[in-house]
Design a protein around this motif. Structure first.
Motif, PDB file in Angstrom:
ATOM      1  N   SER A 183     -29.673  -0.618 -28.492  1.00 23.84           N
ATOM      2  CA  SER A 183     -28.333  -0.701 -27.910  1.00 23.84           C
ATOM      3  C   SER A 183     -27.544   0.610 -28.022  1.00 23.84           C
ATOM      4  O   SER A 183     -26.411   0.683 -27.576  1.00 23.84           O
ATOM      5  N   PRO A 194     -31.751  -1.572 -23.353  1.00 15.40           N
ATOM      6  CA  PRO A 194     -30.808  -2.612 -22.926  1.00 15.40           C
ATOM      7  C   PRO A 194     -31.156  -3.136 -21.533  1.00 15.40           C
ATOM      8  O   PRO A 194     -31.600  -2.377 -20.668  1.00 15.40           O
ATOM      9  N   VAL A 195     -30.976  -4.435 -21.333  1.00 20.50           N
ATOM     10  CA  VAL A 195     -31.095  -5.011 -19.992  1.00 20.50           C
ATOM     11  C   VAL A 195     -29.840  -4.612 -19.212  1.00 20.50           C
ATOM     12  O   VAL A 195     -28.720  -4.705 -19.731  1.00 20.50           O
ATOM     13  N   LEU A 246     -24.474  -8.118 -21.897  1.00 23.38           N
ATOM     14  CA  LEU A 246     -24.231  -8.599 -23.254  1.00 23.38           C
ATOM     15  C   LEU A 246     -24.684 -10.045 -23.388  1.00 23.38           C
ATOM     16  O   LEU A 246     -24.578 -10.839 -22.438  1.00 23.38           O
ATOM     17  N   ASP A 247     -25.196 -10.419 -24.588  1.00 24.33           N
ATOM     18  CA  ASP A 247     -25.556 -11.815 -24.813  1.00 24.33           C
ATOM     19  C   ASP A 247     -24.315 -12.592 -25.250  1.00 24.33           C
ATOM     20  O   ASP A 247     -23.214 -12.051 -25.306  1.00 24.33           O
ATOM     21  N   GLU A 248     -24.483 -13.879 -25.583  1.00 21.20           N
ATOM     22  CA  GLU A 248     -23.315 -14.714 -25.889  1.00 21.20           C
ATOM     23  C   GLU A 248     -22.591 -14.309 -27.163  1.00 21.20           C
ATOM     24  O   GLU A 248     -21.422 -14.621 -27.350  1.00 21.20           O
ATOM     25  N   ARG A 250     -23.547  -8.899 -28.235  1.00 17.94           N
ATOM     26  CA  ARG A 250     -24.470  -7.790 -28.453  1.00 17.94           C
ATOM     27  C   ARG A 250     -25.240  -7.478 -27.178  1.00 17.94           C
ATOM     28  O   ARG A 250     -25.398  -8.324 -26.303  1.00 17.94           O
ATOM     29  N   GLU A 307     -28.124  -7.209 -24.687  1.00 18.51           N
ATOM     30  CA  GLU A 307     -29.381  -7.910 -24.465  1.00 18.51           C
ATOM     31  C   GLU A 307     -30.470  -6.865 -24.303  1.00 18.51           C
ATOM     32  O   GLU A 307     -30.345  -5.933 -23.500  1.00 18.51           O
ATOM     33  N   GLU A 325     -34.718  -5.607 -23.989  1.00 15.52           N
ATOM     34  CA  GLU A 325     -36.016  -6.001 -23.463  1.00 15.52           C
ATOM     35  C   GLU A 325     -37.040  -4.907 -23.735  1.00 15.52           C
ATOM     36  O   GLU A 325     -36.691  -3.730 -23.914  1.00 15.52           O
TER      37      GLU A 325
END
Length: 518
Positions: free
Chosen positions: A430, A484-485, A494-496, A499, A501, A503
């Protein structure tokens, strides 16, 4: 097994009604993931770095947990169970729920290989367990190694999957070890034991016949906080997981190794020491001569000097083969057999692996070195192979979301020990890649920001002359980058929890190097 065994054999203290422990109730399995609970399971409510297992006890109850184990001091009210559930489910308190979980995994998945050896240390674990596996195999043992490279037998990968962790989680580990023994007939296992796994109790269900200490240098301080805590975690392999009649194989050139060897000897434990410098060690590197295809070693083994034509480059590989030889002798092989077979060990993927030669004639190596000490060892080991008219090139970066203190140190090492240092991306995760590269260059002003990994490899390979050597460090066997995706506009998703996401994206240093060298 019976529920009562959790108290009588594993030291669990029941909370509340004790009658459940006298009714011969059956248990059918164990897990630390509430999603995997089945009828009659024990759910171990482990508090992890991201999740607290006590928050999922209600879910475990709904799926059929017969017992729930929690850390001593956790109140029953924190589990979220109602009165009815508390009459049906045995609540257990244990001093260390992680270790309790690992021991139960061993109980539910019995059948360990006959000989188990663990190797710990900042650097050298993968090569050491690979060499030990080969020495066993070449002497007629059915052997595999476990660790960063997954499951490996001699010259064969036994899984096509990325291990993810240096040391597997307790349940996966015990399922694999049981299958290796009972289904595949494996008698000998050499496995990497990471400081994280030792500290987290993942190995609490194992007892090792021999344990290896390679070294202790700067790494993982984002987790352990300081070097003393890091050492204590490593030392657990010897203080807690080594059998009473087991043997410790220790590098006494490392100050912490010398300290550990002295401690174990004072406790009358069996110790085999190895060293490049100390004549008092059991295995000592007496002489070493580099050659294009490897190195010729003279090693004193319990006072007798033996010659070994090692088919691998790098002085640090002399350390690793001595560690493997010490462990092989400790587990029943003769010194003569070990010396004879040491010349036949296989190269380890991504460990000073000769991948290709540039059109100009420069060899290109790939190595997993991702710590200051490992980078220094690789560059120092390759320097004797560089002709007087040649230059040593290094291409490397540092991983994102990991220990930041090592970045300027690695820049300084590259500036001092390489003639050309090309700074690039490793696994940025990240973090902003340019910021990581700047942090490395801050410690080594002679370093060059070479941009992304593909650009950096191209720069080094195109510039290298016929008398030069190129080493690409940091990722070794890995065939991916962690990034990062991003959405269609290029912005990170960002995820829930807020942070980035992440891959894995296909990227192999070896494949790109071969392509650029055609």
């Amino acid at each position: 097994m019976y529920l009562a065994e959790l108290r009588s054999r594993f030291g669990a203290e029941p909370v509340g009604d004790l009658s459940q422990f006298n009714e011969g109730l059956y248990l059918f399995g164990v897990t630390d993931d509430s999603r995997d609970v089945r009828f009659g399971y024990v759910f171990c409510a482990v508090r992890g770095e991201k999740q607290d297992g006590t928050k999922f006890c209600r879910q475990a109850a709904a799926k059929g947990a017969q017992a729930i184990a929690v850390q001593s001091g956790v109140p029953v009210s924190a589990l979220g169970l109602n009165d009815y559930e508390l009459t049906k489910i045995a609540i257990l308190r244990v001093p260390d729920v992680r270790a309790f979980y690992a021991r139960l995994c061993a109980r539910f998945h019995p059948g360990l290989p006959d000989t188990m050896v663990g190797a710990t240390g900042t650097n050298g674990k993968t090569s050491t367990v690979s060499f030990l596996r080969d020495l066993w195999d070449l002497n007629g043992k059915s052997a595999v190694s476990l660790g960063t490279l997954g499951i490996q037998s001699r010259s064969h990968a036994r899984t096509n999957l990325e291990a993810g962790l240096t040391t597997f989680d307790a349940k996966t580990l015990h399922i694999m070890l049981s299958e290796l023994k009972t289904v595949h007939g494996i008698s000998n296992v050499a496995m990497e034991a990471s400081s994280h796994a030792l500290h987290q109790g993942r190995l609490a269900g194992l007892a090792f016949d021999a344990a290896i200490f390679t070294n202790l240098t700067l790494d993982h301080l984002d987790y352990h906080k300081d070097m003393d805590a890091y050492y204590v975690a490593k030392a657990m392999l010897f203080r807690e997981r080594l059998k009473p009649d087991g043997t410790a194989i220790i590098n006494v050139d490392d100050p912490r190794g010398a300290e550990l060897a002295a401690e174990l000897k004072a406790s009358r434990r069996r110790v085999i020491t190895y060293s490049r410098r100390s004549p008092a060690s059991d295995l000592q590197l007496v002489n070493r001569k580099s050659r294009p295809a490897g190195q010729d070693l003279e090693v004193s083994i319990f006072g007798r000097v033996c010659s070994i034509a090692l088919p691998l480059a790098g002085e640090f590989q002399a350390d690793n083969i001595m560690a493997a030889m010490g462990a092989a002798i400790a587990t029943g092989l003769t010194a003569d057999h070990v010396v004879e077979q040491a010349a036949k060990v296989s190269p380890v993927p991504g460990r000073l692996e000769l991948v290709a030669t540039t059109p100009a004639g420069a060899p290109v190596y790939v190595d997993y070195a991702h710590t200051p000490d490992a980078l220094e060892n690789v560059l120092s080991s390759l320097r004797p192979h560089v002709p007087h008219t040649g230059r040593l090139h290094v291409v490397f970066g540092c991983g994102g979301d990991r220990d930041t203190s090592k970045r300027p140190k690695m820049g300084d090492i590259a500036s001092r020990l390489a003639d050309r240092a090309w700074i690039t991306d490793d696994n940025p995760r990240s973090e902003e890649p340019t910021a990581i590269r700047k942090a490395i260059i801050a410690g080594g002003p002679a370093c060059v920001d070479a941009g992304d990994r593909q650009s950096a490899l191209r720069c080094a390979i195109e510039e290298a002359g016929g008398s030069d050597i190129v080493v690409v460090a940091g990722k070794g066997h890995e065939d991916y980058q962690i990034l990062p995706v991003r959405n269609e506009l290029g912005a990170p998703i960002l995820d829930e929890s807020g942070r980035f996401e992440l891959e894995k994206v296909l990227f192999s240093d070896q494949d790109l190097i071969r392509s650029l060298c055609r």
